[in-house]
Write a protein that holds these residues in place. Structure first.
Motif, PDB file in Angstrom:
ATOM      1  N   ILE A  80       0.858  -1.176   0.000  1.00  0.00           N
ATOM      2  CA  ILE A  80       0.000   0.000   0.000  1.00  0.00           C
ATOM      3  C   ILE A  80       0.900   1.234   0.000  1.00  0.00           C
ATOM      4  N   PRO A  81       0.778   2.093  -1.003  1.00  0.00           N
ATOM      5  CA  PRO A  81       1.574   3.322  -0.984  1.00  0.00           C
ATOM      6  C   PRO A  81       1.353   4.055   0.339  1.00  0.00           C
ATOM      7  N   SER A  82       2.450   4.481   0.964  1.00  0.00           N
ATOM      8  CA  SER A  82       2.358   5.050   2.305  1.00  0.00           C
ATOM      9  C   SER A  82       3.075   6.384   2.398  1.00  0.00           C
ATOM     10  N   ILE A  83       2.499   7.238   3.236  1.00  0.00           N
ATOM     11  CA  ILE A  83       3.049   8.560   3.520  1.00  0.00           C
ATOM     12  C   ILE A  83       3.187   8.657   5.029  1.00  0.00           C
ATOM     13  N   LEU A  84       4.367   9.044   5.489  1.00  0.00           N
ATOM     14  CA  LEU A  84       4.626   9.156   6.922  1.00  0.00           C
ATOM     15  C   LEU A  84       4.713  10.611   7.341  1.00  0.00           C
ATOM     16  N   ILE A  85       4.243  10.854   8.570  1.00  0.00           N
ATOM     17  CA  ILE A  85       4.300  12.187   9.166  1.00  0.00           C
ATOM     18  C   ILE A  85       5.038  12.053  10.486  1.00  0.00           C
ATOM     19  N   THR A  86       5.921  13.011  10.769  1.00  0.00           N
ATOM     20  CA  THR A  86       6.689  12.950  12.015  1.00  0.00           C
ATOM     21  C   THR A  86       6.949  14.346  12.557  1.00  0.00           C
ATOM     22  N   ALA A  87       7.094  14.418  13.847  1.00  0.00           N
ATOM     23  CA  ALA A  87       7.445  15.674  14.494  1.00  0.00           C
ATOM     24  C   ALA A  87       8.956  15.792  14.682  1.00  0.00           C
ATOM     25  N   HIS A  88       9.689  14.722  14.356  1.00  0.00           N
ATOM     26  CA  HIS A  88      11.127  14.692  14.622  1.00  0.00           C
ATOM     27  C   HIS A  88      11.908  14.461  13.336  1.00  0.00           C
ATOM     28  N   LEU A 107       7.472  16.486   7.763  1.00  0.00           N
ATOM     29  CA  LEU A 107       7.645  16.977   9.121  1.00  0.00           C
ATOM     30  C   LEU A 107       6.419  17.786   9.502  1.00  0.00           C
ATOM     31  N   LYS A 108       5.979  17.637  10.768  1.00  0.00           N
ATOM     32  CA  LYS A 108       4.875  18.452  11.269  1.00  0.00           C
ATOM     33  C   LYS A 108       5.391  19.866  11.524  1.00  0.00           C
ATOM     34  N   PRO A 109       4.600  20.874  11.296  1.00  0.00           N
ATOM     35  CA  PRO A 109       3.259  20.831  10.723  1.00  0.00           C
ATOM     36  C   PRO A 109       3.336  20.609   9.210  1.00  0.00           C
TER      37      PRO A 109
END
Length: 129
Positions: A80-88, A107-109
């Motif tokens: 499954i194509p995936s997108i990751l979000i992180t604060a670090h 990166l967040k935001p």
């Protein structure tokens, strides 16, 4: 031609409820079908696991992490194509994410336009289709 973003399901996995609600709202407002889950475990136990066309997940989740979720999907032969979000910002995590099959890491935001563009791109890129 059918707009894939209106027919295919995007799954958001985010344990922070306000962020999860914001992601769900953004996608719905953009005409994208979305299902949201508070944990990787909840998503893995859902019927949406079989129909998800894209996964957007935070890297840091309570329980199974976003990276471990991608690894679990790979062992289940669910590409499954995936997108990751992180604060670090962490180079090692970024490398592991790419090795685990993440198409993009934000990166967040997160800029909503950039995220929507990445999701639409992911929906166009479907392995085996």
């Amino acid at each position: 031609m059918v707009d894939a973003s209106k027919t295919l399901l995007v799954v958001c996995v985010e344990d922070d409820e306000p962020v999860r609600d914001a992601l769900r709202g953004l996608l719905r407002a953009s005409g994208i079908r979305v299902a949201a889950f508070a944990s990787a475990e909840e998503f893995l136990g859902s019927v949406e696991l079989q129909t998800a066309a894209c996964v957007v997940t935070d890297i840091q989740l309570g329980g199974i992490s976003g990276l471990d979720l991608l690894d679990k999907l790979a062992t289940m032969s669910r590409k499954i194509p995936s997108i990751l979000i992180t604060a670090h910002s962490d180079v090692a995590v970024g490398e592991r994410a790419i090795n685990s099959g993440a198409m993009r890491i934000f990166l967040k935001p997160v800029n909503p336009t950039d995220l929507l563009d990445a999701i639409r791109h992911a929906l166009e890129f479907r392995p085996g289709q």
